[in-house]
Design a protein around this motif. Structure first.
Motif, PDB file in Angstrom:
ATOM      1  N   ILE A 112      33.259  39.765   6.629  1.00  0.00           N
ATOM      2  CA  ILE A 112      32.389  39.024   7.552  1.00  0.00           C
ATOM      3  C   ILE A 112      30.930  39.334   7.246  1.00  0.00           C
ATOM      4  CG2 ILE A 112      31.735  38.725   9.964  1.00  0.00           C
ATOM      5  CD1 ILE A 112      34.604  39.351  10.737  1.00  0.00           C
ATOM      6  N   TYR A 113      30.630  40.619   7.029  1.00  0.00           N
ATOM      7  CA  TYR A 113      29.253  41.001   6.706  1.00  0.00           C
ATOM      8  C   TYR A 113      28.816  40.427   5.357  1.00  0.00           C
ATOM      9  CZ  TYR A 113      29.484  44.405  10.522  1.00  0.00           C
ATOM     10  OH  TYR A 113      29.594  45.002  11.745  1.00  0.00           O
ATOM     11  N   THR A 114      29.737  40.436   4.393  1.00  0.00           N
ATOM     12  CA  THR A 114      29.409  39.879   3.079  1.00  0.00           C
ATOM     13  C   THR A 114      29.162  38.371   3.170  1.00  0.00           C
ATOM     14  OG1 THR A 114      30.818  41.562   2.043  1.00  0.00           O
ATOM     15  CG2 THR A 114      30.169  39.687   0.693  1.00  0.00           C
ATOM     16  N   ALA A 115      30.018  37.682   3.919  1.00  0.00           N
ATOM     17  CA  ALA A 115      29.844  36.240   4.085  1.00  0.00           C
ATOM     18  C   ALA A 115      28.547  35.925   4.812  1.00  0.00           C
ATOM     19  CB  ALA A 115      31.030  35.656   4.853  1.00  0.00           C
ATOM     20  N   ALA A 116      28.205  36.761   5.811  1.00  0.00           N
ATOM     21  CA  ALA A 116      26.950  36.563   6.533  1.00  0.00           C
ATOM     22  C   ALA A 116      25.758  36.742   5.603  1.00  0.00           C
ATOM     23  CB  ALA A 116      26.856  37.541   7.705  1.00  0.00           C
ATOM     24  N   GLU A 117      25.837  37.717   4.700  1.00  0.00           N
ATOM     25  CA  GLU A 117      24.765  37.950   3.731  1.00  0.00           C
ATOM     26  C   GLU A 117      24.543  36.725   2.848  1.00  0.00           C
ATOM     27  OE1 GLU A 117      22.153  40.848   1.562  1.00  0.00           O
ATOM     28  OE2 GLU A 117      22.927  40.561   3.588  1.00  0.00           O
ATOM     29  N   VAL A 118      25.643  36.186   2.333  1.00  0.00           N
ATOM     30  CA  VAL A 118      25.550  35.006   1.467  1.00  0.00           C
ATOM     31  C   VAL A 118      24.997  33.817   2.253  1.00  0.00           C
ATOM     32  CG1 VAL A 118      26.877  33.356   0.099  1.00  0.00           C
ATOM     33  CG2 VAL A 118      27.413  35.793  -0.035  1.00  0.00           C
TER      34      VAL A 118
END
Length: 236
Positions: free
Chosen positions: A61-67
């Motif tokens: 979720i955090y990685t997707a939010a970053e992208v």
């Protein structure tokens, strides 16, 4: 082969006497502890990596939010740049110089913004340096004689100026929203890092509760020389 066990306490490290040799076979699986500090640094660098390091799938979720935040930032910034170029183009297309003058001498920020802010350049705040740089000019849909109008009661406005002004405001607002996206990117790094540290600690506590002891790898100096040691901890 594990043949030496030690008791750790506030009084120091003591060898446990009367112990029997204990060995493990190839089927024995020992799960090492997860370092909260490593999890913190992983997620501080790439949001979500610290969570994935501990096996927590919500790190995605955090990685997707970053992208998503980065994509949104670049889209907004490109839109803001295009809108800014559009308002400057309106100024270039609809401002007429009285006598010599050239946009090549204009400051891309100050002069173009001031052009959208006022009907003409005849203002008290102007310095001689500014006047010499910009020259005398007026918006093409206005009577050039208004350039020297002193009566402030006379109301006049240029539709081209209003168009350029609206575009400039839109560009500034979009730039600000893009900067907000960058702020959220930084916040995502910090929140992910802190949460990853907490997740690692919880993972260790869960492993200790399920197995009855805590596993760690440390350096053993009890024999007078440095060597690797597998440490099993259990709270009593």
């Amino acid at each position: 082969m594990f043949t030496n066990f030690y008791l750790e306490s506030n009084l120091g490290i003591r060898a446990i006497t009367g112990q029997s040799d204990i060995s493990t076979n190839s089927e024995t699986i020992l799960t090492p502890r997860k370092s909260p500090n490593e999890a913190f640094l992983y997620s501080l660098a790439i949001p979500g990596m610290g969570q994935l390091y501990t096996g927590a799938k919500h790190g995605y979720i955090y990685t997707a939010a970053e992208v998503g935040l980065f994509i949104t930032y670049f889209i907004l910034r490109n839109k803001a740049v295009k809108t800014r170029d559009d308002y400057r183009e309106v100024v270039r297309d609809h401002v007429i110089f009285i006598g010599p003058g050239s946009f090549e001498k204009w400051d891309l920020v100050e002069d173009f913004e001031h052009a959208t802010q006022y009907e003409n350049w005849n203002h008290l705040y102007d310095s001689d340096e500014t006047r010499n740089r910009t020259g005398k000019w007026y918006w093409k849909d206005l009577d050039p004689s208004l350039k020297d109008e002193k009566d402030t009661a006379i109301e006049f406005d240029s539709k081209y100026r209003l168009e350029a002004y609206d575009l400039r405001q839109n560009a500034n607002d979009t730039f600000q929203t893009a900067r907000t996206m960058l702020g959220l990117v930084i916040l995502n790094h910090i929140v992910s890092a802190v949460e990853a540290r907490i997740t690692a600690k919880r993972w260790n506590q869960k492993q200790q509760a399920s197995k009855g002891f805590e596993i760690d790898v440390q350096t053993d100096v009890t024999s007078g020389s440095f060597k690797s040691a597998l440490v099993l901890r259990k709270q009593f």
